[in-house]
Design a protein around this motif. Structure first.
Motif, PDB file in Angstrom:
ATOM      1  N   GLN A 123      18.812  26.520  21.811  1.00  0.00           N
ATOM      2  CA  GLN A 123      17.519  25.848  21.697  1.00  0.00           C
ATOM      3  C   GLN A 123      16.756  26.322  20.461  1.00  0.00           C
ATOM      4  N   ARG A 124      16.849  27.611  20.161  1.00  0.00           N
ATOM      5  CA  ARG A 124      16.161  28.109  18.966  1.00  0.00           C
ATOM      6  C   ARG A 124      16.744  27.484  17.704  1.00  0.00           C
ATOM      7  N   GLN A 125      18.067  27.336  17.671  1.00  0.00           N
ATOM      8  CA  GLN A 125      18.686  26.717  16.501  1.00  0.00           C
ATOM      9  C   GLN A 125      18.294  25.249  16.395  1.00  0.00           C
ATOM     10  N   ALA A 126      18.210  24.566  17.546  1.00  0.00           N
ATOM     11  CA  ALA A 126      17.780  23.161  17.531  1.00  0.00           C
ATOM     12  C   ALA A 126      16.356  23.042  17.001  1.00  0.00           C
ATOM     13  N   LEU A 127      15.477  23.969  17.396  1.00  0.00           N
ATOM     14  CA  LEU A 127      14.109  23.978  16.878  1.00  0.00           C
ATOM     15  C   LEU A 127      14.105  24.201  15.368  1.00  0.00           C
ATOM     16  N   ARG A 128      14.884  25.171  14.916  1.00  0.00           N
ATOM     17  CA  ARG A 128      14.926  25.469  13.483  1.00  0.00           C
ATOM     18  C   ARG A 128      15.420  24.266  12.688  1.00  0.00           C
ATOM     19  N   ASP A 129      16.465  23.615  13.192  1.00  0.00           N
ATOM     20  CA  ASP A 129      17.002  22.447  12.489  1.00  0.00           C
ATOM     21  C   ASP A 129      15.965  21.330  12.431  1.00  0.00           C
ATOM     22  N   LEU A 130      15.239  21.136  13.534  1.00  0.00           N
ATOM     23  CA  LEU A 130      14.211  20.099  13.564  1.00  0.00           C
ATOM     24  C   LEU A 130      13.089  20.419  12.586  1.00  0.00           C
ATOM     25  N   LEU A 131      12.628  21.661  12.593  1.00  0.00           N
ATOM     26  CA  LEU A 131      11.522  22.048  11.718  1.00  0.00           C
ATOM     27  C   LEU A 131      11.926  22.001  10.245  1.00  0.00           C
ATOM     28  N   ARG A 132      13.186  22.282   9.977  1.00  0.00           N
ATOM     29  CA  ARG A 132      13.653  22.264   8.591  1.00  0.00           C
ATOM     30  C   ARG A 132      13.525  20.868   7.987  1.00  0.00           C
ATOM     31  N   THR A 133      13.661  19.844   8.814  1.00  0.00           N
ATOM     32  CA  THR A 133      13.543  18.474   8.306  1.00  0.00           C
ATOM     33  C   THR A 133      12.110  18.132   7.936  1.00  0.00           C
ATOM     34  N   LYS A 134      11.131  18.906   8.435  1.00  0.00           N
ATOM     35  CA  LYS A 134       9.723  18.595   8.189  1.00  0.00           C
ATOM     36  C   LYS A 134       9.108  19.450   7.093  1.00  0.00           C
ATOM     37  N   GLU A 135       9.849  20.398   6.558  1.00  0.00           N
ATOM     38  CA  GLU A 135       9.274  21.315   5.581  1.00  0.00           C
ATOM     39  C   GLU A 135       8.735  20.592   4.354  1.00  0.00           C
ATOM     40  N   ASP A 136       9.439  19.557   3.914  1.00  0.00           N
ATOM     41  CA  ASP A 136       9.032  18.847   2.701  1.00  0.00           C
ATOM     42  C   ASP A 136       8.425  17.485   3.002  1.00  0.00           C
ATOM     43  N   SER A 137       8.076  17.247   4.254  1.00  0.00           N
ATOM     44  CA  SER A 137       7.538  15.943   4.640  1.00  0.00           C
ATOM     45  C   SER A 137       6.073  16.068   5.017  1.00  0.00           C
ATOM     46  N   ARG A 138       5.267  15.118   4.549  1.00  0.00           N
ATOM     47  CA  ARG A 138       3.850  15.104   4.906  1.00  0.00           C
ATOM     48  C   ARG A 138       3.597  14.307   6.186  1.00  0.00           C
ATOM     49  N   GLU A 139       4.556  13.504   6.594  1.00  0.00           N
ATOM     50  CA  GLU A 139       4.377  12.704   7.793  1.00  0.00           C
ATOM     51  C   GLU A 139       4.576  13.572   9.029  1.00  0.00           C
ATOM     52  N   SER A 140       3.692  13.393  10.019  1.00  0.00           N
ATOM     53  CA  SER A 140       3.786  14.198  11.233  1.00  0.00           C
ATOM     54  C   SER A 140       4.617  13.517  12.311  1.00  0.00           C
ATOM     55  N   GLY A 141       4.712  12.191  12.255  1.00  0.00           N
ATOM     56  CA  GLY A 141       5.427  11.468  13.292  1.00  0.00           C
ATOM     57  C   GLY A 141       6.922  11.436  13.044  1.00  0.00           C
ATOM     58  N   ILE A 142       7.677  11.504  14.119  1.00  0.00           N
ATOM     59  CA  ILE A 142       9.126  11.350  14.046  1.00  0.00           C
ATOM     60  C   ILE A 142       9.477  10.064  14.765  1.00  0.00           C
ATOM     61  N   ARG A 143      10.198   9.190  14.079  1.00  0.00           N
ATOM     62  CA  ARG A 143      10.583   7.909  14.669  1.00  0.00           C
ATOM     63  C   ARG A 143      11.788   8.105  15.586  1.00  0.00           C
ATOM     64  N   LEU A 144      11.647   7.641  16.815  1.00  0.00           N
ATOM     65  CA  LEU A 144      12.733   7.713  17.780  1.00  0.00           C
ATOM     66  C   LEU A 144      13.394   6.347  17.883  1.00  0.00           C
ATOM     67  N   PRO A 145      14.715   6.277  17.789  1.00  0.00           N
ATOM     68  CA  PRO A 145      15.378   4.974  17.924  1.00  0.00           C
ATOM     69  C   PRO A 145      15.135   4.403  19.317  1.00  0.00           C
ATOM     70  N   LEU A 146      14.562   3.217  19.374  1.00  0.00           N
ATOM     71  CA  LEU A 146      14.223   2.610  20.662  1.00  0.00           C
ATOM     72  C   LEU A 146      14.112   1.100  20.479  1.00  0.00           C
ATOM     73  N   VAL A 147      14.922   0.362  21.215  1.00  0.00           N
ATOM     74  CA  VAL A 147      14.909  -1.097  21.136  1.00  0.00           C
ATOM     75  C   VAL A 147      14.179  -1.650  22.354  1.00  0.00           C
ATOM     76  N   LEU A 148      13.066  -2.341  22.098  1.00  0.00           N
ATOM     77  CA  LEU A 148      12.283  -2.996  23.140  1.00  0.00           C
ATOM     78  C   LEU A 148      11.981  -4.423  22.693  1.00  0.00           C
ATOM     79  N   ALA A 149      11.943  -5.339  23.653  1.00  0.00           N
ATOM     80  CA  ALA A 149      11.480  -6.689  23.344  1.00  0.00           C
ATOM     81  C   ALA A 149       9.989  -6.639  23.027  1.00  0.00           C
TER      82      ALA A 149
END
Length: 245
Positions: A123-149
């Protein structure tokens, strides 16, 4: 960890849980050593031990050591929690403890600071990997793949709705696929058709796929930013994203 998140409920009341051991100042300082990143993710949680009901909310920021959470009810400082963060890479299940809880917001939502405790290596590694993707990003939202009508129409205009579907979703907006191309800046009234019922919202088109990328008969991709989303709808959106994404 097998949290068994069943029997989800929506509530905007204080959780009457006996006061438990609060974090010591040393523990809280250690937790705050980790850099925090603005990150908005749907979260499910359950107070432990013995609570069968599950609450929901959104993260406001996130670090390896803890998070600021906006939850559907107030949970007292010192309460142990089991939390599940839902990301575009899958869910991360963690044990946590409430470090502080703010006053309820009149418009809905209750702010909390939580510290992650006894975090296993995966779990700690999963957190680190997730946070690493945000280090250079100003956007706070993460888009989740979701198909809805989805059904929509330009705001304030009469006539039958247009139908399409979502491609991904976040608290701030979604990708929208329609047969008709709408120009950026156009405001829409939309309804997301979910297993829990329709969710109405308003938004504005921020971009549309250029003409050279469109194919006859295929849906045209748009980006939409929510312009009107109250707490109840936001919470329901988070629940849908957590359960289906």
């Amino acid at each position: 960890m097998g949290l068994g998140f069943h029997g989800i409920r929506l509530a905007v009341t204080d959780t009457m849980i006996p006061e438990r051991r609060r974090l010591s100042m040393e523990e809280y300082v250690i937790q705050r050593r980790f850099p925090r990143y603005r990150m908005t993710l749907p979260v499910l949680y359950r107070s432990t031990p013995g609570s069968g009901s599950v609450g929901a909310g959104w993260t406001r920021d996130l670090s390896e050591g803890g998070s600021c959470l906006e939850l559907d009810e107030r949970v007292w400082a010192g309460t142990p929690l089991q939390v599940r963060l839902h990301t575009n890479r899958g869910s991360i299940e963690l044990k946590a403890q409430v470090a502080w809880s703010g006053q309820p917001n009149p418009d809905g939502g209750n702010m909390h600071g939580v510290t992650f405790i006894q975090v296993p290596a995966p779990q700690r590694q999963a957190l680190r990997d997730l946070l690493r993707t945000k280090e250079d990003s100003r956007e706070s939202g993460i888009r989740l793949p979701l198909v809805l009508a989805v059904s929509c129409r330009p705001k304030g205009r009469p006539g039958p709705p247009l139908y399409g579907r979502t491609g991904d979703i976040s608290r701030g907006g979604l990708s929208l696929r329609l047969l008709h191309a709408f120009p950026p800046g156009l405001k829409l009234e939309i309804t997301l058709h979910t297993p829990k019922g329709p969710l109405p919202a308003e938004g504005m088109i921020t971009w549309v796929a250029p003409a050279e990328r469109r194919r006859p008969g295929q849906l045209i991709q748009h980006g939409l930013r929510f312009t009107s989303l109250d707490w109840s709808t936001s919470l329901s959106l988070g629940l849908v994203a957590a359960e289906l994404a």
